[in-house]
Design an enzyme around this catalytic site. Structure first.
Site, PDB file in Angstrom:
ATOM      1  N   ARG A  47       5.561 -28.814  10.981  1.00 20.78           N
ATOM      2  CA  ARG A  47       5.395 -29.983  11.863  1.00 20.78           C
ATOM      3  C   ARG A  47       5.613 -31.284  11.110  1.00 20.78           C
ATOM      4  NH1 ARG A  47      -0.267 -29.644  14.765  1.00 20.78           N
ATOM      5  NH2 ARG A  47      -0.862 -29.003  12.659  1.00 20.78           N
ATOM      6  N   LYS A 206     -10.915 -10.713  16.467  1.00 16.10           N
ATOM      7  CA  LYS A 206     -10.652  -9.584  15.575  1.00 16.10           C
ATOM      8  C   LYS A 206     -11.196  -8.285  16.173  1.00 16.10           C
ATOM      9  CE  LYS A 206     -10.867 -12.689  11.611  1.00 16.10           C
ATOM     10  NZ  LYS A 206     -11.691 -13.194  10.488  1.00 16.10           N
TER      11      LYS A 206
END
Length: 429
Positions: A47, A206
């Site tokens: 970015r 997760k």
């Protein structure tokens, strides 16, 4: 050995991405020998192109990740951007352009893993994501490959290093939650905004990924019961020590006894000091897997950080590149069981409940009756009182979460109960 290099696009170059680039450069000869062909970092999408990135040729830097993926010569994309967008679109674009993907993006995989696997399969490409779950710990591949012939019944683990560091400090030093969080922040273990960690969002993502792999069914982030650890107190640790326990934020995934459903949950829990997870200290992770034939297995190591996570990324890169040379793909999604995910109310476990009560005759009888009326059997009770006030600590036998919830609601209505100080599950027995 093939001499033409396999070209890699790196999407994101933060803490993990910069380590991936560094290791690819410093270990280039070893990677070539292990893969059977050279690998070349062909482009790095970022970015902020003006930021100095030591060791990376500025000519490789681009802000146009889509153009990088569409230029026609990329073999593998490594996605370490994180978040949902633009990562999702970029991964899909990679598949559409014949590119296999290595990702560390737990949030995206927990939310849209099924769609990403379908896209990878449709285009005959790999999707690997060892780094999405527990940093450097080999876990995803052992569960979906090494244990592919076994039946996993339970997975219980510490999958967030920040929360484990905080709870470990509270246990070992007697620090309060805020004091331990401040230390974690000062040492770089906790983000400026630690919400994702301490409220269990990171661990829940997760847990969703691991549940899907363990039980061969689709489990999304929304299916995972989540409870944070911000209310855990020094008093809870004192109670845990009296029981020979400590407290950990656990991800717990279970197959029902009848094999017809699964549960997935993340919450603080007391575990006996004799359990292997109790000895996991500092910011380390550990996952305890119970399989029908293999028995009990424990995976332990650093669960986060630039270098450990990059290690997992590069392990996947080697596997994907080998597949590319063999004109094959690795294992994709396995969701053939299509098991439903049961609600938290169906989960059966033990509980530790601390009540503030009036110090007068009959209180214990009232409380015991309330538990009995809701079908919750009491294991032990400890009562301490002074100057008209008392604390009552009840440890139950195993009971459904829904029954415990009903018990607590009824207890709150008793005129002798001043309040419910804490409720915590007891696991690992």
């Amino acid at each position: 050995m093939r001499t033409r290099p396999l070209k890699v696009a790196l999407l994101g170059c933060g803490v993990v991405g910069s380590e991936v680039a560094r290791i690819m450069t410093t270990h280039a000869d070893d990677l070539t020998a292990r893969i059977g062909a050279p690998v070349e970092l062909a482009g790095v999408a970022v970015r902020r192109p003006s930021k100095v990135r030591e060791g990376i040729d500025p000519a490789l830097i681009t802000t146009d990740a889509t153009a990088l993926l569409k230029r026609g010569d990329i073999d593998v994309a490594i996605e370490v951007i994180g978040g949902i967008e633009p990562a999702r679109t970029l991964i899909t674009t990679a598949f559409e352009n014949g590119i296999s993907v290595v990702s560390a993006n737990k949030a995206l995989l927990a939310q849209d893993g099924a769609a990403l696997h379908a896209a990878a399969e449709a285009h005959g490409r790999d999707l690997y994501y060892e780094a999405a779950v527990a940093g450097a710990i080999p876990l995803v591949r052992p569960m979906r490959e090494s244990l592919a012939g076994d039946k996993i019944n339970r997975v219980m683990g510490i999958v967030n290093g920040t929360t484990n560091f905080i709870l470990d400090k509270m246990d070992s030093t007697g620090a309060g939650y805020q004091e331990a969080l401040d230390e974690a922040t000062a040492l770089g273990y906790a983000e400026a905004d630690p919400t994702a960690d301490v409220e269990g969002y990171d661990a829940a993502a997760k847990a969703a990924i691991l549940a899907g792999i363990a039980f061969h069914t689709r489990v999304r982030l929304d299916d995972v019961y989540r409870e944070g650890m911000t209310e855990v107190s020094a008093a809870d640790f004192a109670s845990a020590k009296r029981m020979g326990c400590t407290i950990k934020l656990l991800a717990i995934l279970e197959r029902a006894a009848d094999g017809q459903s699964v549960t997935a949950r993340v919450h603080p829990a007391m575990i006996p000091l004799s359990h292997p997870l109790a000895s996991v200290r500092e910011a380390y992770n550990a996952v305890f897997v119970e399989a029908e034939a293999a028995g009990r297995l424990m995976f332990y190591g650093p669960g986060a950080g630039g270098a450990p996570t990059a290690s997992a990324v590069l392990g996947d890169l080697v596997a994907v590149c080998r597949n590319k040379l063999a004109q094959a793909t690795g294992p994709g999604e396995s969701a053939y069981t299509q098991l439903p995910v049961s609600p938290m109310g169906d989960v059966v476990t033990r509980y530790h409940i601390s009540l503030d009560v009036a110090d007068k005759p009959g209180v214990l009888a009232q409380v015991a009756t309330t538990f009995a009326e809701h079908g919750v059997s009491i294991d032990t009770v400890r009562q301490q009182g002074k100057d008209g006030e008392a604390s009552l600590v009840v440890v139950t036998h195993r009971a459904p979460d829904a029954a415990l919830s009903g018990t607590v609601e009824a207890l709150r209505k008793l005129d002798t109960v001043r309040g419910v100080a804490s409720i915590m599950r007891v696991e690992g027995e």
